[in-house]
Design a protein around this motif. Structure first.
Motif, mmCIF file in Angstrom:
data_model
loop_
_atom_site.group_PDB
_atom_site.id
_atom_site.type_symbol
_atom_site.label_atom_id
_atom_site.label_comp_id
_atom_site.label_asym_id
_atom_site.label_seq_id
_atom_site.Cartn_x
_atom_site.Cartn_y
_atom_site.Cartn_z
ATOM 1 N N ALA A 2 0.813 -1.202 0.000
ATOM 2 C CA ALA A 2 0.000 0.000 0.000
ATOM 3 C C ALA A 2 0.852 1.259 0.000
ATOM 4 C CB ALA A 2 -0.895 0.011 1.239
ATOM 5 N N ASN A 3 0.202 2.360 -0.291
ATOM 6 C CA ASN A 3 0.795 3.669 -0.078
ATOM 7 C C ASN A 3 1.054 3.829 1.408
ATOM 8 O OD1 ASN A 3 1.184 6.438 0.411
ATOM 9 N ND2 ASN A 3 -0.087 7.006 -1.337
ATOM 10 N N SER A 4 2.297 4.063 1.818
ATOM 11 C CA SER A 4 2.616 4.151 3.245
ATOM 12 C C SER A 4 2.912 5.581 3.646
ATOM 13 C CB SER A 4 3.804 3.242 3.580
ATOM 14 O OG SER A 4 4.922 3.599 2.786
ATOM 15 N N ALA A 5 2.129 6.519 3.119
ATOM 16 C CA ALA A 5 2.295 7.928 3.465
ATOM 17 C C ALA A 5 2.155 8.125 4.966
ATOM 18 C CB ALA A 5 1.248 8.764 2.729
ATOM 19 N N ALA A 6 2.744 9.201 5.464
ATOM 20 C CA ALA A 6 2.707 9.462 6.908
ATOM 21 C C ALA A 6 1.274 9.604 7.391
ATOM 22 C CB ALA A 6 3.490 10.736 7.204
ATOM 23 N N LEU A 7 1.059 9.177 8.625
ATOM 24 C CA LEU A 7 -0.266 9.271 9.213
ATOM 25 C C LEU A 7 -0.571 10.716 9.594
ATOM 26 C CD1 LEU A 7 -0.174 6.143 11.550
ATOM 27 C CD2 LEU A 7 -0.755 6.291 9.138
ATOM 28 N N ASP A 8 -1.855 11.078 9.560
ATOM 29 C CA ASP A 8 -2.219 12.445 9.914
ATOM 30 C C ASP A 8 -3.168 12.513 11.100
ATOM 31 O OD1 ASP A 8 -4.539 11.510 8.810
ATOM 32 O OD2 ASP A 8 -4.609 12.936 7.147
ATOM 33 N N SER A 9 -3.345 11.411 11.825
ATOM 34 C CA SER A 9 -4.209 11.431 13.005
ATOM 35 C C SER A 9 -3.541 12.197 14.132
ATOM 36 C CB SER A 9 -4.502 10.005 13.484
ATOM 37 O OG SER A 9 -5.208 9.285 12.517
ATOM 38 N N PRO A 42 3.398 2.159 14.381
ATOM 39 C CA PRO A 42 3.894 0.998 13.622
ATOM 40 C C PRO A 42 2.801 -0.025 13.318
ATOM 41 C CG PRO A 42 5.420 1.556 15.383
ATOM 42 C CD PRO A 42 4.193 2.386 15.609
ATOM 43 N N LEU A 43 1.900 -0.254 14.269
ATOM 44 C CA LEU A 43 0.821 -1.210 14.025
ATOM 45 C C LEU A 43 -0.128 -0.703 12.952
ATOM 46 C CD1 LEU A 43 -0.249 -2.648 17.516
ATOM 47 C CD2 LEU A 43 0.707 -3.893 15.568
ATOM 48 N N VAL A 44 -0.497 0.566 13.032
ATOM 49 C CA VAL A 44 -1.413 1.127 12.041
ATOM 50 C C VAL A 44 -0.793 1.060 10.644
ATOM 51 C CG1 VAL A 44 -2.624 3.216 11.301
ATOM 52 C CG2 VAL A 44 -2.590 2.583 13.724
ATOM 53 N N LEU A 45 0.491 1.354 10.535
ATOM 54 C CA LEU A 45 1.162 1.266 9.240
ATOM 55 C C LEU A 45 1.175 -0.164 8.708
ATOM 56 C CD1 LEU A 45 4.161 3.698 9.823
ATOM 57 C CD2 LEU A 45 2.244 4.032 8.241
ATOM 58 N N GLU A 46 1.295 -1.131 9.608
ATOM 59 C CA GLU A 46 1.245 -2.538 9.189
ATOM 60 C C GLU A 46 -0.107 -2.869 8.552
ATOM 61 O OE1 GLU A 46 1.201 -6.950 11.301
ATOM 62 O OE2 GLU A 46 2.177 -5.284 12.343
ATOM 63 N N TYR A 47 -1.175 -2.328 9.121
ATOM 64 C CA TYR A 47 -2.511 -2.574 8.580
ATOM 65 C C TYR A 47 -2.696 -1.844 7.257
ATOM 66 C CZ TYR A 47 -4.263 -5.042 12.676
ATOM 67 O OH TYR A 47 -4.481 -5.979 13.646
ATOM 68 N N GLU A 50 -1.748 -3.442 3.937
ATOM 69 C CA GLU A 50 -2.573 -4.505 3.368
ATOM 70 C C GLU A 50 -3.630 -3.982 2.405
ATOM 71 O OE1 GLU A 50 -2.140 -7.682 3.639
ATOM 72 O OE2 GLU A 50 -0.486 -7.551 5.076
ATOM 73 N N THR A 51 -3.582 -2.678 2.114
ATOM 74 C CA THR A 51 -4.538 -2.116 1.164
ATOM 75 C C THR A 51 -3.806 -1.216 0.188
ATOM 76 O OG1 THR A 51 -6.462 -0.648 0.912
ATOM 77 C CG2 THR A 51 -5.098 -0.300 2.841
ATOM 78 N N THR A 52 -4.307 -1.102 -1.016
ATOM 79 C CA THR A 52 -3.705 -0.241 -2.027
ATOM 80 C C THR A 52 -4.131 1.215 -1.870
ATOM 81 O OG1 THR A 52 -5.525 -0.728 -3.555
ATOM 82 C CG2 THR A 52 -3.564 -2.126 -3.687
ATOM 83 N N ARG A 53 -5.037 1.478 -0.948
ATOM 84 C CA ARG A 53 -5.538 2.826 -0.757
ATOM 85 C C ARG A 53 -4.572 3.640 0.105
ATOM 86 N NH1 ARG A 53 -12.053 2.358 -0.447
ATOM 87 N NH2 ARG A 53 -12.295 0.192 -1.047
ATOM 88 N N SER A 54 -4.629 4.960 -0.061
ATOM 89 C CA SER A 54 -3.823 5.859 0.752
ATOM 90 C C SER A 54 -4.491 6.079 2.105
ATOM 91 C CB SER A 54 -3.638 7.202 0.052
ATOM 92 O OG SER A 54 -2.920 7.033 -1.158
ATOM 93 N N PRO A 55 -3.719 6.339 3.162
ATOM 94 C CA PRO A 55 -4.304 6.522 4.496
ATOM 95 C C PRO A 55 -5.396 7.581 4.544
ATOM 96 C CG PRO A 55 -1.927 6.347 4.654
ATOM 97 C CD PRO A 55 -2.245 6.415 3.193
ATOM 98 N N GLY A 56 -5.211 8.667 3.793
ATOM 99 C CA GLY A 56 -6.177 9.761 3.852
ATOM 100 C C GLY A 56 -7.362 9.606 2.920
ATOM 101 N N ASP A 57 -7.421 8.542 2.143
ATOM 102 C CA ASP A 57 -8.562 8.327 1.254
ATOM 103 C C ASP A 57 -9.847 8.215 2.067
ATOM 104 O OD1 ASP A 57 -6.918 8.371 -0.911
ATOM 105 O OD2 ASP A 57 -7.072 6.227 -1.372
ATOM 106 N N ILE A 58 -10.854 8.952 1.664
ATOM 107 C CA ILE A 58 -12.148 8.910 2.355
ATOM 108 C C ILE A 58 -12.976 7.776 1.770
ATOM 109 C CG2 ILE A 58 -14.290 10.141 2.837
ATOM 110 C CD1 ILE A 58 -12.660 12.756 2.622
ATOM 111 N N VAL A 59 -13.308 6.806 2.607
ATOM 112 C CA VAL A 59 -14.127 5.680 2.171
ATOM 113 C C VAL A 59 -15.592 6.066 2.161
ATOM 114 C CG1 VAL A 59 -14.770 3.276 2.664
ATOM 115 C CG2 VAL A 59 -12.422 4.049 3.057
#
Length: 351
Positions: A2-9, A42-47, A50-59
């Motif tokens: 997946a895209n492993s861009a930095a988290l923004d939470s 680290p755990l969130v990045l591991e999850y 497992e997806t091709t979507r970017s972290p900030g993509d709105i589902v």
């Protein structure tokens, strides 16, 4: 990957000792009362891997809060629930399905009823994730299904903002409002095409259904397909169901889970699912004279009484969902009574 861009939470410092962490999140109004896993970066990045979507993509945007549910938020709640990282594509599909207007999540989250989004999984992903579809598939089999269901419930709490007594008026609730309700379909033992495929989505897919809970139907005779459908349909036509309390153009559905032995008996005589649903619809009814006077007047005003004097649980055979799962011990079917104004929604499971 997946895209492993930095988290923004937002970052919050907490004690990672399990007991102190869980006490802290309870004080902050997070979690569900069961132990949660700290969603470290680290755990969130591991999850997210497992997806091709970017972290900030709105589902989807989820009511009642209207907040955007991003892929990152799904990952955070999946970690907290203990769901496997490989369940991320499944969870994204579930969120997409729940947010569809036809599912009516706003009403499901706010209602006085005990309804929950129940999830039926189709396709090879059942085997990859080991989603149960045989014995104890609705609860009791050791599997990831409860943690996947719980992740869905945490998303509804933390993102959608469902809070008992505040944004949710559910009088009683039910256990599935904590751990969800997730099962697979035993496609290999079904005489019909899989549920999702019949709904236009072949392969890996989820179908989300509004379910009041589960109701057992037992029969020790199993003499014929007609006998079983009569019994199951008659059991679905109970007086206090949401489907009988409809007004104007509102609607409801209900779902039947058939064990593979009964499915074989029924499918041998009725290879057409349309015919199966038609018989269930006919049997899922009550005579208008059976209702208390005030209820009878309401049903008559809504023009729900058929020419034969009977009132059907749902308006059409198309409002009945049927799928195959459960152990081979037979003797039982399970009903998942539906909720007013909510339709089943099916979505493909992609990356």
């Amino acid at each position: 990957m997946a895209n492993s861009a930095a988290l923004d939470s937002a970052r919050i410092e907490v004690d990672l000792d399990p007991r102190r962490f869980n006490q802290k999140i309870l004080e902050m109004g997070w979690g569900d009362g069961l132990p949660c896993i700290p969603p470290t970066e680290p755990l969130v990045l591991e999850y997210l891997a497992e997806t091709t979507r970017s972290p900030g993509d709105i589902v989807a945007a989820l009511p009642p809060s209207g907040a955007d549910c991003t892929v990152e938020k799904i990952a955070i709640n999946a970690v907290m629930a203990g769901a496997p990282p490989t369940a991320m594509p499944l969870l994204c599909a579930v969120v997409e399905a729940m947010a569809d207007a036809e599912f009516f999540l706003a009403g499901i989250n706010a209602t006085t009823a005990s309804v929950v989004p129940a999830v039926v999984v189709n396709g090879p992903i059942r085997h990859q994730l080991k989603i149960p579809f045989s014995y104890s598939c609705l609860g009791g089999m050791t599997s990831c299904a409860p943690s996947v269901g719980r992740a869905t419930r945490l998303i509804l709490r933390h993102v959608a903002g469902q809070v008992a007594g505040v944004t949710s008026e559910s009088v009683f609730g039910q256990p599935a409002r904590v751990i969800g309700l997730v099962t697979g379909e035993w496609e290999e033992r079904s005489p019909w095409a899989p549920l999702a495929e019949r709904r236009g989505v072949p392969g890996d897919a989820v179908t989300v259904l509004g379910a009041m809970g589960t109701t057992n139907v037992v029969d020790t005779l199993q003499v014929s397909a007609q006998h079983l459908l009569h019994l199951i349909g008659g059991s679905a036509g109970y007086m206090g169901a949401n489907g009988l309390y409809l007004h104007n153009n509102t609607f409801s559905q209900f779902t039947v889970a058939l064990n593979p032995s009964w499915a074989y008996i029924i499918g041998k005589e009725f290879p057409s699912m349309e015919e199966v649903r038609r018989i269930l619809w006919e049997r899922a009814s009550l005579p208008i004279d059976a209702f208390p006077p005030a209820t009878r007047e309401m049903i008559e005003r809504d023009e729900r009484v058929q020419s034969d004097g009977r009132v059907h649980q749902v308006r059409s055979p198309d409002d009945i969902n049927v799928f195959v799962c459960g152990g081979e011990g037979a003797l039982h079917a399970t009903l998942l009574p539906g909720f007013t104004s909510s339709l089943a929604v099916t979505r493909p499971i992609t990356g």
